[in-house]
Design a protein around this motif. Structure first.
Motif, PDB file in Angstrom:
ATOM      1  N   PHE A  19     -34.343  11.848  70.835  1.00 21.65           N
ATOM      2  CA  PHE A  19     -33.623  11.449  72.076  1.00 21.65           C
ATOM      3  C   PHE A  19     -32.529  10.717  71.771  1.00 21.65           C
ATOM      4  CE2 PHE A  19     -33.512  13.851  76.236  1.00 21.65           C
ATOM      5  CZ  PHE A  19     -32.651  12.945  77.288  1.00 21.65           C
ATOM      6  N   ASP A  20     -31.384  11.126  72.539  1.00 24.80           N
ATOM      7  CA  ASP A  20     -29.882   9.831  72.335  1.00 24.80           C
ATOM      8  C   ASP A  20     -29.223   9.040  73.526  1.00 24.80           C
ATOM      9  OD1 ASP A  20     -28.358   7.275  70.661  1.00 24.80           O
ATOM     10  OD2 ASP A  20     -27.587   9.199  69.792  1.00 24.80           O
ATOM     11  N   GLY A  21     -29.047   8.189  73.659  1.00 21.54           N
ATOM     12  CA  GLY A  21     -28.335   7.628  74.777  1.00 21.54           C
ATOM     13  C   GLY A  21     -29.081   7.719  76.349  1.00 21.54           C
ATOM     14  N   HIS A  22     -30.576   8.127  76.111  1.00 22.65           N
ATOM     15  CA  HIS A  22     -31.127   8.493  77.428  1.00 22.65           C
ATOM     16  C   HIS A  22     -31.131   6.828  78.432  1.00 22.65           C
ATOM     17  CE1 HIS A  22     -33.399  10.243  80.885  1.00 22.65           C
ATOM     18  NE2 HIS A  22     -34.117   8.934  80.538  1.00 22.65           N
ATOM     19  N   ARG A  23     -31.480   7.100  79.481  1.00 23.83           N
ATOM     20  CA  ARG A  23     -31.743   5.716  80.335  1.00 23.83           C
ATOM     21  C   ARG A  23     -32.623   6.552  81.660  1.00 23.83           C
ATOM     22  NH1 ARG A  23     -28.716   5.064  76.250  1.00 23.83           N
ATOM     23  NH2 ARG A  23     -27.114   3.647  76.371  1.00 23.83           N
ATOM     24  N   GLY A  24     -34.175   6.021  81.290  1.00 25.67           N
ATOM     25  CA  GLY A  24     -34.382   5.774  82.872  1.00 25.67           C
ATOM     26  C   GLY A  24     -35.340   7.202  82.273  1.00 25.67           C
ATOM     27  N   VAL A  25     -36.477   7.369  81.884  1.00 25.84           N
ATOM     28  CA  VAL A  25     -37.790   8.651  81.919  1.00 25.84           C
ATOM     29  C   VAL A  25     -37.982   9.045  83.371  1.00 25.84           C
ATOM     30  CG1 VAL A  25     -39.317   9.682  81.010  1.00 25.84           C
ATOM     31  CG2 VAL A  25     -38.580   8.073  79.303  1.00 25.84           C
ATOM     32  N   ASP A  53     -26.512   3.411  68.598  1.00 30.19           N
ATOM     33  CA  ASP A  53     -25.803   2.436  68.483  1.00 30.19           C
ATOM     34  C   ASP A  53     -26.945   1.227  69.029  1.00 30.19           C
ATOM     35  OD1 ASP A  53     -27.688   2.203  70.584  1.00 30.19           O
ATOM     36  OD2 ASP A  53     -25.903   2.304  72.322  1.00 30.19           O
ATOM     37  N   GLY A  54     -28.330   1.612  67.271  1.00 36.86           N
ATOM     38  CA  GLY A  54     -28.963   0.597  66.815  1.00 36.86           C
ATOM     39  C   GLY A  54     -30.272  -0.228  68.481  1.00 36.86           C
ATOM     40  N   TYR A  55     -29.603   0.767  69.739  1.00 31.86           N
ATOM     41  CA  TYR A  55     -30.834  -0.239  70.890  1.00 31.86           C
ATOM     42  C   TYR A  55     -31.185   0.697  71.296  1.00 31.86           C
ATOM     43  CZ  TYR A  55     -28.826  -4.697  69.912  1.00 31.86           C
ATOM     44  OH  TYR A  55     -28.877  -6.030  68.999  1.00 31.86           O
ATOM     45  N   TRP A  56     -32.078   1.160  72.308  1.00 29.25           N
ATOM     46  CA  TRP A  56     -32.633   2.703  72.639  1.00 29.25           C
ATOM     47  C   TRP A  56     -33.340   1.365  74.346  1.00 29.25           C
ATOM     48  CZ3 TRP A  56     -36.649   3.436  76.297  1.00 29.25           C
ATOM     49  CH2 TRP A  56     -36.831   4.865  76.336  1.00 29.25           C
ATOM     50  N   GLN A  57     -31.727   2.040  74.932  1.00 34.10           N
ATOM     51  CA  GLN A  57     -32.077   1.163  75.542  1.00 34.10           C
ATOM     52  C   GLN A  57     -32.959   1.820  77.144  1.00 34.10           C
ATOM     53  OE1 GLN A  57     -28.574  -1.005  76.812  1.00 34.10           O
ATOM     54  NE2 GLN A  57     -28.079  -1.046  74.703  1.00 34.10           N
ATOM     55  N   GLY A  58     -34.029   2.573  77.094  1.00 36.45           N
ATOM     56  CA  GLY A  58     -34.004   3.656  77.806  1.00 36.45           C
ATOM     57  C   GLY A  58     -35.249   2.993  79.341  1.00 36.45           C
ATOM     58  N   GLY A  59     -35.923   2.102  79.147  1.00 36.09           N
ATOM     59  CA  GLY A  59     -36.809   1.981  79.950  1.00 36.09           C
ATOM     60  C   GLY A  59     -37.858   3.544  80.162  1.00 36.09           C
ATOM     61  N   ARG A 108     -45.137   4.547  78.092  1.00 36.57           N
ATOM     62  CA  ARG A 108     -44.582   4.618  76.579  1.00 36.57           C
ATOM     63  C   ARG A 108     -43.505   5.232  76.117  1.00 36.57           C
ATOM     64  NH1 ARG A 108     -48.493   8.305  74.904  1.00 36.57           N
ATOM     65  NH2 ARG A 108     -47.712   9.860  76.795  1.00 36.57           N
ATOM     66  N   ILE A 109     -43.631   5.006  74.735  1.00 37.12           N
ATOM     67  CA  ILE A 109     -42.842   5.685  74.483  1.00 37.12           C
ATOM     68  C   ILE A 109     -42.872   5.095  72.648  1.00 37.12           C
ATOM     69  CG2 ILE A 109     -40.504   4.099  72.802  1.00 37.12           C
ATOM     70  CD1 ILE A 109     -39.563   2.576  75.389  1.00 37.12           C
ATOM     71  N   GLY A 110     -43.064   6.685  71.554  1.00 37.35           N
ATOM     72  CA  GLY A 110     -43.525   6.812  70.478  1.00 37.35           C
ATOM     73  C   GLY A 110     -42.462   6.282  69.497  1.00 37.35           C
ATOM     74  N   ALA A 111     -41.676   7.077  68.872  1.00 34.88           N
ATOM     75  CA  ALA A 111     -41.190   6.332  67.915  1.00 34.88           C
ATOM     76  C   ALA A 111     -39.982   5.609  68.198  1.00 34.88           C
ATOM     77  CB  ALA A 111     -41.559   7.120  66.100  1.00 34.88           C
ATOM     78  N   LEU A 165     -35.583  -1.761  73.908  1.00 32.40           N
ATOM     79  CA  LEU A 165     -35.969  -2.767  75.092  1.00 32.40           C
ATOM     80  C   LEU A 165     -36.313  -1.660  76.346  1.00 32.40           C
ATOM     81  CD1 LEU A 165     -31.481  -3.692  75.023  1.00 32.40           C
ATOM     82  CD2 LEU A 165     -33.504  -4.833  73.941  1.00 32.40           C
ATOM     83  N   GLY A 166     -37.293  -2.848  76.864  1.00 33.48           N
ATOM     84  CA  GLY A 166     -37.936  -2.698  78.524  1.00 33.48           C
ATOM     85  C   GLY A 166     -38.510  -1.302  78.337  1.00 33.48           C
ATOM     86  N   VAL A 167     -39.649  -0.839  77.533  1.00 37.20           N
ATOM     87  CA  VAL A 167     -40.657   0.458  78.143  1.00 37.20           C
ATOM     88  C   VAL A 167     -40.783   0.740  79.765  1.00 37.20           C
ATOM     89  CG1 VAL A 167     -42.702   1.505  77.642  1.00 37.20           C
ATOM     90  CG2 VAL A 167     -41.716  -0.022  75.487  1.00 37.20           C
ATOM     91  N   ALA A 168     -41.272  -0.527  79.951  1.00 33.15           N
ATOM     92  CA  ALA A 168     -41.820   0.063  82.269  1.00 33.15           C
ATOM     93  C   ALA A 168     -39.867  -0.454  82.665  1.00 33.15           C
ATOM     94  CB  ALA A 168     -42.684  -1.374  82.207  1.00 33.15           C
ATOM     95  N   LEU A 169     -39.793  -0.965  82.650  1.00 31.01           N
ATOM     96  CA  LEU A 169     -38.268  -1.213  83.017  1.00 31.01           C
ATOM     97  C   LEU A 169     -37.163  -2.150  82.257  1.00 31.01           C
ATOM     98  CD1 LEU A 169     -37.005  -1.391  86.036  1.00 31.01           C
ATOM     99  CD2 LEU A 169     -37.907  -3.347  86.097  1.00 31.01           C
TER     100      LEU A 169
END
Length: 187
Positions: free
Chosen positions: A58-64, A90-96, A116-119, A127-131
């Protein structure tokens, strides 16, 4: 939900109250808010946002669980949202995995747990698993418990609990048992 659309969209001046959004999933690249997509001036009150997830790479996702672009979240449980495998071009998974908030989104008396975030792809930063908050996030009397980053692949993990870039206020919040893959506390 399939293909990246939110299970629930709360539009401007609308309210979602006493509801549960669960089991929504997305495969589309760049979707925002798998469980709930909250617009400016929308309200989520006394809801449970749980068990929402992304599939495979998954690439570019924001907020599961929730993507909040403004709006207000109050007395809400945000739990068990999961991204098992994320790619970060882009080098950062900024999802939350729990939520991504921006544009002045306040969270009051909310409970973030077991998100949770896996691999994450090699060379990426998490950046920011919970939020994950990009700007102007207000947290009042929230609890962040047992949120986990499960893989040791990413180069850097920036706050399993919370990352925010500017103007964040956190008052009377509790952070407990949030962990990185190596078992280290990451509160």
């Amino acid at each position: 939900s399939a293909g990246g659309t939110a299970g629930l969209t709360v539009k401007k001046w609308s309210t979602a109250e006493n509801c549960r959004v669960t089991g929504c999933w997305a495969t589309a690249q760049g979707s925002w808010g798998v469980g709930v997509n909250l617009a400016t001036d929308g309200v989520i009150n006394r809801c449970v946002i749980d068990g929402n997830y992304t599939l495979d790479t998954f690439d570019g996702h924001r907020g599961v669980g929730i993507y909040a672009n403004g709006g207000t979240v109050t007395d809400t449980v945000i739990t068990n949202n999961y991204s098992p495998k994320a790619k970060a071009s882009d080098g950062y998974w900024q999802g939350g995995a729990g939520a991504r908030a921006e544009g002045g989104a306040p969270f009051r008396r909310c409970y973030f747990a077991n998100n949770r975030i896996g691999a994450i792809s090699q060379g990426a930063n998490t950046l920011g698993v919970a939020l994950y908050g990009s700007s102007y996030v207000y947290l009042y009397n929230c609890t962040f418990e047992q949120n986990n980053y499960e893989s040791a692949i990413a180069d850097n993990v920036y706050a399993v609990t919370l990352v925010s870039h500017s103007s964040t206020k956190m008052q009377k919040c509790v952070l407990v048992g949030n962990r990185q893959a190596d078992g280290a506390h990451a509160n």
